[in-house]
Structure formats: structure tokens, C-alpha cells
Design an enzyme around this catalytic site. Sequence first.
Site, PDB file in Angstrom:
ATOM      1  CE  LYS A  19      -1.612   0.440   4.156  1.00 22.40           C
ATOM      2  NZ  LYS A  19      -1.122   1.793   4.956  1.00 22.40           N
ATOM      3  NE  ARG A  93      -2.393   1.083  11.370  1.00 19.34           N
ATOM      4  CZ  ARG A  93      -1.573   1.326  10.478  1.00 19.34           C
ATOM      5  NH1 ARG A  93      -1.605   2.596   9.739  1.00 19.34           N
ATOM      6  NH2 ARG A  93      -0.511   0.577  10.255  1.00 19.34           N
ATOM      7  NE  ARG A 132       8.142  -2.269   5.292  1.00 18.69           N
ATOM      8  CZ  ARG A 132       6.654  -1.892   5.785  1.00 18.69           C
ATOM      9  NH1 ARG A 132       5.950  -1.584   4.894  1.00 18.69           N
ATOM     10  NH2 ARG A 132       6.492  -2.021   7.022  1.00 18.69           N
ATOM     11  NE  ARG A 165       8.133   0.552   9.155  1.00 16.65           N
ATOM     12  CZ  ARG A 165       6.770   0.472   9.082  1.00 16.65           C
ATOM     13  NH1 ARG A 165       6.661   1.307   7.895  1.00 16.65           N
ATOM     14  NH2 ARG A 165       5.989   0.188   9.732  1.00 16.65           N
ATOM     15  NE  ARG A 176       3.757  -3.571  11.329  1.00 21.73           N
ATOM     16  CZ  ARG A 176       4.648  -3.347  10.528  1.00 21.73           C
ATOM     17  NH1 ARG A 176       5.704  -3.969  10.379  1.00 21.73           N
ATOM     18  NH2 ARG A 176       4.420  -2.594   9.435  1.00 21.73           N
TER      19      ARG A 176
HETATM   20  P1  ADP Z   1       2.218  -0.476   8.342  1.00 21.67           P
HETATM   21  O1  ADP Z   1       0.884  -0.215   7.456  1.00 21.67           O
HETATM   22  O2  ADP Z   1       3.131  -1.167   7.257  1.00 21.67           O
HETATM   23  O3  ADP Z   1       1.771  -1.104   9.582  1.00 21.67           O
HETATM   24  P2  ADP Z   1       2.483   2.207   9.185  1.00 21.67           P
HETATM   25  O4  ADP Z   1       3.687   2.993   8.867  1.00 21.67           O
HETATM   26  O5  ADP Z   1       1.201   2.676   8.278  1.00 21.67           O
HETATM   27  O6  ADP Z   1       2.977   0.919   8.875  1.00 21.67           O
HETATM   28  O7  ADP Z   1       2.282   2.089  10.755  1.00 21.67           O
HETATM   29  C1  ADP Z   1       3.312   2.020  11.554  1.00 21.67           C
HETATM   30  C2  ADP Z   1       2.665   1.953  13.150  1.00 21.67           C
HETATM   31  O8  ADP Z   1       2.107   3.294  13.448  1.00 21.67           O
HETATM   32  C3  ADP Z   1       1.519   0.882  13.396  1.00 21.67           C
HETATM   33  O9  ADP Z   1       2.154  -0.430  13.447  1.00 21.67           O
HETATM   34  C4  ADP Z   1       0.988   1.683  14.689  1.00 21.67           C
HETATM   35  O10 ADP Z   1       1.731   1.306  15.868  1.00 21.67           O
HETATM   36  C5  ADP Z   1       1.201   3.195  14.133  1.00 21.67           C
HETATM   37  N1  ADP Z   1      -0.072   3.844  13.641  1.00 21.67           N
HETATM   38  C6  ADP Z   1      -0.091   4.268  12.420  1.00 21.67           C
HETATM   39  N2  ADP Z   1      -1.244   4.885  12.045  1.00 21.67           N
HETATM   40  C7  ADP Z   1      -1.960   4.557  13.107  1.00 21.67           C
HETATM   41  C8  ADP Z   1      -3.538   4.971  13.352  1.00 21.67           C
HETATM   42  N3  ADP Z   1      -4.224   5.573  12.359  1.00 21.67           N
HETATM   43  N4  ADP Z   1      -3.779   4.675  14.633  1.00 21.67           N
HETATM   44  C9  ADP Z   1      -2.910   4.073  15.631  1.00 21.67           C
HETATM   45  N5  ADP Z   1      -1.793   3.627  15.397  1.00 21.67           N
HETATM   46  C10 ADP Z   1      -1.083   3.937  14.142  1.00 21.67           C
END
Ligand code: ADP
Length: 223
Positions: A19, A93, A132, A165, A176
Site C-alpha cells: 500500500k 485504522r 522491505r 524498520r 501487526r
Molecule cells: P504499516 O501499515 O506497514 O503497519 P505504518 O507506517 O502505517 O505501517 O504504521 C506503523 C505503526 O504506526 C503502526 O504499527 C502503529 O503502531 C502506528 N500507527 C499508524 N497509524 C495509526 C493509526 N491510525 N492509529 C493507531 N496507530 C497507528
Amino acid sequence: MATDFPLHVVAFGRPGSGKSSVAERLGEAHGFAMVRTGALLRDAVRKGDSLGQQVESLLKAGQLVPDDLAYEVLARDLSTLRHNRLLFDGFPRTLGQVPLLDRLQAAVGFTIDRYVEIAVSADEALRRMSGRRVCPTCGATYHVTNNPPKADGVCDHDGTPLTRRSDDTPEVLRVRQSVYDNRTGPVVDHYRQTFPNRFLLINGEQSFDAVSSDLERALGLAP
Ligand code: ADP
């Protein structure tokens, strides 16, 4: 020449769906401002500000941060949200964040036109995530085989050596995936049912180029 009609998109996809890479390409090609809560939260951790200190251990463990903090990191910079093309990558989310997106739409004055799901199986997602790599300077994401940088191991934009990461370790990857199924799956179902005419399903189990062009076509950005 493409006309720059307004377009506000929310992208969903499990970790490893591709994504963020697809969104990044779409953003560059079609002038979307990106709204990436994950990147904003990681920035806060890097800076060590008070929000960063509150979320650091949750991010590391692959757990979501509380809804009010996810909202706070977005609301810090409302000017980004005034762009006429916006792409939300990572928000909302949880079902608790659905009304928070409504609040942002009302406060800033935009409407989400499209909800997109990039669909891949959990097994395929896990396979991909082990390859990644990210740029610690600008946050650009790559994949060793599916989306490699031009020069091996360094960022195309700024030449920084790429890293993994800290939440890409095998155990955290599994956490996750289940967080996505349990917390974000219901959000995707909600929008699919509430706005069937705004909901787009993209097959993510294709090449990066094929996923990108399917998405462009589905959004009306390519013939
Ligand atoms: P991915 O989609 O690959 O898990 P992201 O960069 O979108 O990676 O998110 C990394 C982390 O940031 C998540 O595992 C979470 O801890 C936090 N996070 C991101 N967006 C949100 C959100 N909308 N609500 C809660 N936690 C979030």
C-alpha cells in the site's frame, strides 16, 4: 495533460500489501499530498517530543497507538489537509477513528471520494515484508526485489543507506498482521457497506506496476 480535479482517497491494505509504495508512486505521479500517520508517528519518536515518547514502545511492539494520539498527530498540521488531492495512508485504522475522520472532513471541508483496499493474503504479506527496506532520512520505502532502489542499498532521493524498520522483525510482523485483521478489518467492512459506490477493491497480488496501474485506472487517473 491530466486535469487536476480534486480527489480525496483513503487507502487500506495489510502490512506488506504494498500500500505505501503504491500510494507513494500515485502521489508523485498525480499530485497527492500524503497523509501517513505511521510516518508522522515515527517522526515524533525521532524528535523525542512528548507525543513521540508516549508512542515509542507501542510502535516498536507493532501495536496501535491510542485513537486520540493518532488524531493529534494529524491535527498538528491541518494545512496539509487543505490540499485538493489527499491520500490517507494509515488512517483510520480502528472503528474509533471513523468519527475522527468525519471530524477532520468537517473541520477542513473535504469529502472522501474513494476508499481503496489493496488486497493480499496474510501469507503473501509476510513473505514480502521480510524484503522491505526504508530510508531513515526521508521515509521512502523500497523492496529488495519488487521495488529496488536505483543503486543497491541506498535511497534514490538522498543517497542515505537503507535500513529495516524496527517493527519489521518476524515476531512483530505477525503481531501487526493480527492487529490489522482484528482492528482495521472491521473499518474496511464498514466503508464497503456504507459507501459501496465509493469503495474500490484492487488485487494486490500482482506486480508493483500492475497494482499501480489498476489503482490509477480505478481512480479515473488513467484511461
Ligand atoms: P504499516 O501499515 O506497514 O503497519 P505504518 O507506517 O502505517 O505501517 O504504521 C506503523 C505503526 O504506526 C503502526 O504499527 C502503529 O503502531 C502506528 N500507527 C499508524 N497509524 C495509526 C493509526 N491510525 N492509529 C493507531 N496507530 C497507528
